[in-house]
Design an enzyme around this catalytic site. Structure first.
Site, mmCIF file in Angstrom:
data_model
loop_
_atom_site.group_PDB
_atom_site.id
_atom_site.type_symbol
_atom_site.label_atom_id
_atom_site.label_comp_id
_atom_site.label_asym_id
_atom_site.label_seq_id
_atom_site.Cartn_x
_atom_site.Cartn_y
_atom_site.Cartn_z
ATOM 1 N N GLY A 1 0.754 -1.321 0.092
ATOM 2 C CA GLY A 1 0.136 -0.135 -0.125
ATOM 3 C C GLY A 1 0.743 1.258 -0.070
ATOM 4 N N ARG A 2 2.142 1.224 0.378
ATOM 5 C CA ARG A 2 3.001 2.454 0.329
ATOM 6 C C ARG A 2 4.295 1.923 -0.093
ATOM 7 N NH1 ARG A 2 5.022 3.101 5.890
ATOM 8 N NH2 ARG A 2 4.166 1.508 7.209
ATOM 9 N N ASP B 1 1.661 -11.110 6.716
ATOM 10 C CA ASP B 1 2.012 -10.278 5.906
ATOM 11 C C ASP B 1 3.415 -9.457 6.121
ATOM 12 O OD1 ASP B 1 0.203 -8.778 7.532
ATOM 13 O OD2 ASP B 1 0.756 -7.147 6.310
#
Length: 539
Positions: free
Chosen positions: A112-113, A281
């Protein structure tokens, strides 16, 4: 001038795109947050930094990649590693993965980043380059994909600190300011602030995680699951291949992951490191420490301590729980790759290796921390009694073990009393109660007798013992308050403390008189100061 520097940088960094070229990707051009099906990654474009400015780079990592210092200090370097400019062969992408977060399936997560720039082959090793904080990707959900200087300093310094401690980890090449501000609510308490934006270039042999396999298993995308597993084995576990990849290969592969993870957990415990967010994750498929968020080092020895405010109530990821969580996460991975094996028994047998490898590694580590030439079963009682004793009063783990090497066997001849243990006194945060002083003297007496026996049997000297202890008991670790001091100075435009800390942490086991101020317990003012004790996942 800039064009010439970019050309030189491109020549020094011949980019490959093996992950993206080998595995199926999402090339839709849709960069909006959404569920991505049928792909291991999505194309992503870094957000161009407005005014990139280099804060620091790691010379050792640059050397790994074949980058000369002159290029690391160039304008082109800051442009490329802030995301402002891409080199000609870069095909940036964000990985798709899922994960269990705090014990619950969270569905699709993904980078996501973080945006991957490709790979560089250097010294027969393929290194992946990744920008953290370079903007939105299809996996950003409702976030902006950016990072702030505060978390970026912590990520950069900890990546390098862990490597020099001898712990498997992703590395950090550089930290670059973007020239823009980012809004963050540091403690999620309704008080957002504008902070300097920054990007870290992370370097690793692989950024594939346990959750990379979970997402495809959860969706029933078995073809993708097999493709990713085969790619990972081919690229990162080639020694396991014997002809075509089949069920036996997957079992050997999983067994190796189990063993690497067990050794990683033992290494974390050895140096007193607490990851803080051990979601599936955030565990690497190659056994590296990955994703430095609200981490910390034990100061007062407390197995229940967590640096993560989000985990403050349940303490799922506290220091003492890390070995068990490592196994829990491996069970989730076993479930994910079960379709490739088709039988539960081989995977269950592989999981049995976890406890064996962790126990053996942990025992050897603790024997070395105590300076014993080898571990014996009866040493378990000595070790457990010490760890219980350290909890009786607030005792700094790093200082206690480092100073223990200064307590010598000849002390047995004169008798052990509290005054004779003066090297240990600075390891305590409070005045030690008389009962604990007495227990400590009794334990030290037992310990020195065992040490005397160990030295005699091994034909070693006190110097040998001290060298063994100092090689595994660091003098310097990245205490949260040290990082926070460096952050606050960096936010004012002074990066000297970031560089000074980096220099110190390059040799954590050596006596460095110029850095003795870093080899001290946490000052009282830092006990409750934001950023110095517990942290959030805010970036």
């Amino acid at each position: 001038m800039l064009d010439r520097e970019l050309a030189q940088l491109a020549k020094s960094l011949p980019i490959q795109n093996r992950f993206a070229d080998t595995l199926p990707g999402d090339h839709s051009g849709d960069h909006s947050s959404r569920e991505v099906l049928g792909a291991c990654y999505s194309d992503a474009i870094p957000r161009p930094a407005k005014a990139p400015k280099l804060v620091v780079y790691a010379a050792e990592v640059a050397q790994l990649l074949g980058l000369p210092a002159q290029q690391c200090e160039s304008e082109a370097f800051s442009h490329v590693f802030s995301g402002r400019t891409l080199l000609p062969d870069m095909q940036p992408y964000a990985m798709c993965y899922g994960g269990h977060q705090f014990g619950h399936w969270a569905g699709q997560l993904g980078d996501g980043r973080a945006i991957n720039l490709g790979e560089v082959s250097a010294a027969d090793t393929l290194w992946s380059l990744q920008l953290k904080g370079a903007g939105r990707t299809p996996y950003s959900r409702h976030a902006d994909g950016l990072a702030v200087l505060r978390s970026s300093v912590r990520e950069f310094l900890c990546s390098e600190a862990m490597h020099h401690l001898g712990v498997s980890t992703t590395r950090a090449l550089s930290l670059v300011l973007t020239g823009e501000s980012v809004t963050r609510d540091m403690f999620y308490d309704g008080h957002p602030q504008r902070e300097p934006g920054a990007v870290v270039c992370r370097v690793a042999k692989s950024f594939v995680r346990f959750g990379s396999f979970e997402i495809f298993a959860h969706r029933g995308e078995q073809a993708l699951l097999k493709q990713l597993a085969d790619y990972t084995i081919t690229e990162h576990y080639p020694q396991l291949m014997d002809g075509e990849i089949g069920c036996d290969t997957y079992v050997r592969w999983f067994t190796e992951i189990v063993e690497r993870t067990a050794r990683l957990m033992a290494d974390w415990m050895r140096v007193g490191f607490v990851h803080g967010v051990m979601n599936t994750d955030n565990l690497s498929i190659i056994g590296d420490t990955i994703d430095y968020g609200p981490y910390g080092w034990l100061e007062g020895y407390d197995p229940n301590w967590t640096p993560n405010t989000t985990d403050a109530e349940g303490r799922r990821y506290c220091y003492g729980a890390q070995p068990n969580i490592g196994l829990w996460n491996l069970v989730r991975l076993a479930n994910a790759i079960y379709p490739l094996v088709g039988e539960a028994k081989p995977l269950e047998d592989a999981l049995e290796r976890y406890s064996e490898v962790f126990a053996d590694t942990r025992s050897a580590d603790m024997a070395a921390k105590l300076g014993l030439a080898q571990y014996r079963d009866e040493d378990g009682h000595l070790i457990e009694d010490l760890l219980t004793l350290l909890q009786q009063t607030e005792t700094d783990m790093t200082l206690f073990f480092r100073r223990l090497s200064q307590i010598d066997v000849p002390l047995l001849a004169t008798g052990v009393d509290w005054a004779s243990l003066s090297p240990l006194h600075d390891a305590y945060y409070v005045d030690v109660p008389s009962a604990v002083r007495q227990q400590t003297c009794e334990w030290i007496t037992r310990y020195l007798r065992r040490t005397q026996e160990s030295l005699s049997l091994a034909g070693e000297s006190e110097r040998d013992r001290k060298a063994r202890m100092d090689s595994v008991n660091p003098k310097y670790v990245l205490r949260n308050y040290l990082a926070q001091v460096a952050i606050e100075q960096a936010e004012q435009g002074d990066y000297s403390e970031v560089n000074r800390l980096l220099n110190c942490l390059r040799n954590p086991y050596d006596d460095q008189p110029e850095f003795d101020c870093y080899a001290a317990k946490r000052p009282e003012w830092a006990r409750v100061k934001p950023g110095c004790s517990m942290l959030s996942c805010s970036s």
